[in-house]
Design an enzyme around this catalytic site. Structure first.
Site, PDB file in Angstrom:
ATOM      1  N   SER A   1       0.815  -1.198   0.000  1.00 25.24           N
ATOM      2  CA  SER A   1       0.000   0.000   0.000  1.00 25.24           C
ATOM      3  C   SER A   1       0.861   1.265   0.000  1.00 25.24           C
ATOM      4  CB  SER A   1      -0.964  -0.048   1.177  1.00 25.24           C
ATOM      5  OG  SER A   1      -2.088   0.739   0.902  1.00 25.24           O
TER       6      SER A   1
ATOM      7  N   ASP B   1      -9.718  -3.872  -5.238  1.00 23.73           N
ATOM      8  CA  ASP B   1      -9.056  -3.314  -4.058  1.00 23.73           C
ATOM      9  C   ASP B   1      -9.706  -1.977  -3.731  1.00 23.73           C
ATOM     10  OD1 ASP B   1      -7.218  -1.921  -2.310  1.00 23.73           O
ATOM     11  OD2 ASP B   1      -5.635  -3.271  -2.974  1.00 23.73           O
TER      12      ASP B   1
ATOM     13  N   HIS C   1      -7.764  -5.824   0.041  1.00 17.75           N
ATOM     14  CA  HIS C   1      -6.618  -4.948  -0.172  1.00 17.75           C
ATOM     15  C   HIS C   1      -5.324  -5.740  -0.257  1.00 17.75           C
ATOM     16  CE1 HIS C   1      -4.267  -1.397  -0.164  1.00 17.75           C
ATOM     17  NE2 HIS C   1      -3.889  -1.440   1.091  1.00 17.75           N
TER      18      HIS C   1
END
Length: 545
Positions: A261, A487, A515
């Site tokens: 991320s 996502d 995610h």
């Protein structure tokens, strides 16, 4: 699993480090089966505080078999790269590893300001989970954020990274500057942060807009008042420079890295700053650094809308969905709940009613992990049918690391401080209404809130002048980028864009919900990532899993 306690103050140099979350028995940090990762590249208005990533550490796909071990090929040995003379004291330091639980801990010294390396310094906490067998080197990991603890991330060991990586790498995590066990950034206290997170994310009146601006002014000023110059030096570029000092201190000529991320933005920034120091990189749940703050906000709102529609389709397809017979009916029901909470916050049985802002974060959290959808269903049913907001409040508190006695880490403070330094291309709150139509078209349920998120840094008192641009990392070897089709926090389009922008990027696409892609129950993704990191075998071009 109970959440970890409040962040500990780093001890003075030379003293014993406190036991970290990896203390026996080995376990995943955070509650339940989650590693808590704040992963906001944007500052999401005053209510949602960016986007959070909560990574499932046990595979949700029961059919996924353990990956076979790829052939072991260490990164080719090369001479250590040269470094600026002014930074010799930092690059030349030797790490004093000490036993902490089942792992090893140390501190890394870095300059507060790389433009003034003879000035103040910071101590960064570092944790190493030693390779279980056939060690080939160190793998530095970052969970996202900004504000996520690399210490907690690494401490999960094979629960988080699987047996293949844990067998062959020392898994090394560090708390970036300002985070957790490193010299921590201190801003708002519990009451102040409660006000920020509970505030109306899509203000309806000039008074509410002014209140939002005032909260952000006070937030930023509290960081300056309580942390001084540190609040000016927690940018991603500085964290990337810290990571190169860590590389040298680990004795590695090249950095092998796995970032999730926001950790992909940190990794890409490192590759841009130090392309010849890049070893084997995996950027999972990627952020597109070429986008403006406005475009990032809009596309992220669309990502959450896509994830919400996937959740509702699953509910409808299961039969007897209390939210409606169609996805659109379900969206309307949830939108009404948010509007009702805005007009009159729901009772929670505590002194903290469920506001629209808290309801939003409560809805966001389960969208990160598909196995949490039943909890979202239960919480929504309580709120809609029983007018009881306690379950959604509990989900919101998990999102923000809030325990019964306050916040258990400083991730939310760091999230705002870093984002406002990295993305100084804010929109003034008075100009947000012009954006709302396009945001609502992209994300009908969440559009207004994400539109107002573009103004969050407009009143932040520290102005960096930073503008993110496309990152090419010219001269770096292959960099593997992973994206997931649905996502919510880092839309697939971001991974696709980053893989194209990088001169040496290659994309792996996971078809799925939730995610990030690695260790999410998809054997195809896991094997490709492990083969790259362990043996240097490049994934097939544009691999779809």
């Amino acid at each position: 699993m109970t959440p970890p306690g409040p962040p500990l103050e780093p001890p003075p140099p030379g003293s014993d480090l406190p036991p970290l979350p990896s203390a026996e028995p080995r376990r995943a940090p955070r509650n339940a089966a989650l590693v808590g990762l704040l992963v906001g590249v944007l500052v999401f208005a005053v209510a949602a505080a960016g986007f959070a990533s909560w990574k499932l550490v046990d595979n949700s796909d029961p059919k996924a078999a353990p990956s076979p071990s790829p052939a072991i090929t260490p990164t080719p040995s090369e001479p250590m790269p040269s470094t600026p003379t002014s930074l010799d004291r930092f690059y030349g330091q030797k790490l004093d590893w000490r036993k902490c639980g089942r792992d090893f801990c140390t501190h890394l010294e870095v300059p507060l300001d790389y433009a003034n390396p003879s000035g103040k310094t910071l101590e960064l906490a570092v944790l190493k989970v030693p390779a279980q067998s056939q060690r080939i080197g160190s793998l530095v990991v970052n969970p996202g954020g900004p504000g996520g603890s690399g210490i907690s991330y690494a401490a999960a060991g094979s629960l988080q990274f699987g047996s293949v990586l844990s067998d062959h790498f020392d898994i090394v995590g560090f708390d970036p500057r300002g985070v957790g066990l490193s010299d921590p950034l201190k801003c708002l206290g519990t009451q102040g942060l409660d006000r920020v997170l509970a505030y109306d994310p899509d203000p309806d009146t000039p008074a509410e807009v002014a209140g939002m601006d005032q909260l952000m002014t006070e937030f930023g000023q509290s960081c300056l008042d309580n942390s001084g110059d540190l609040a000016k030096h927690v940018s991603t570029k500085e964290a990337a420079k810290d990571m190169d000092v860590l590389r040298a201190a680990l004795g590695e000529a090249k950095l092998d890295y796995l970032g999730a991320s926001y950790g992909t933005f940190l990794g890409a920034t490192y590759a841009e700053e130090f392309p010849t120091h890049v070893g084997r990189f995996v950027l999972d749940g990627a952020v597109d650094p070429a986008l403006s703050n406005t475009e990032l906000s809009k596309q992220q709102g669309q990502g959450f809308e896509t994830a919400l529609r996937a959740y509702l389709k699953d509910c409808v397809d299961s039969g007897d969905c209390f939210l409606g017979r169609t996805v659109d009916q379900g969206l309307a029901r949830i939108k009404k709940l948010l509007d009702d909470a805005d007009a009159k916050p729901l009772s929670t049985g505590t002194d903290r009613p469920l506001t629209e802002g808290l309801a939003l974060t409560g809805i966001f959290l389960p969208l990160y992990v598909k196995s949490f959808w039943p909890q979202l269903t239960s919480a929504l049913k309580d709120a809609i049918e029983g007018h009881d907001g306690k379950a959604l409040l509990d989900l919101s508190d998990q999102y923000a690391s809030r325990g019964p006695n306050g916040y258990t880490d400083n991730a939310m403070d760091v999230l705002y401080a870093v984002n406002c330094l990295d993305h100084d291309d804010y929109v003034e709150s008075k100009d947000v209404p012009k954006l709302i139509p396009s945001f609502e078209k992209a994300a009908p349920t969440f559009g207004r809130a994400f539109a107002y998120s573009t103004s969050s840094c407009s009143k932040w008192p520290i102005k960096s002048g930073e503008r993110t641009t496309a990152i090419h990392a010219k001269g770096a070897p292959t960099i593997v980028v992973v994206g997931t089709t649905r996502d919510p926090a880092t839309p697939l389009a971001w991974a696709q864009a980053l893989a194209k922008e990088l001169d040496s990027g290659t994309l792996i696409t996971r078809d799925g919900d939730g995610h990030t892609g690695f260790q999410q129950g998809n054997t195809c993704v896991n094997e490709a990532v492990e083969a790259w990191l362990v043996s240097g075998t490049k994934p097939k071009p544009d691999l779809h899993c």
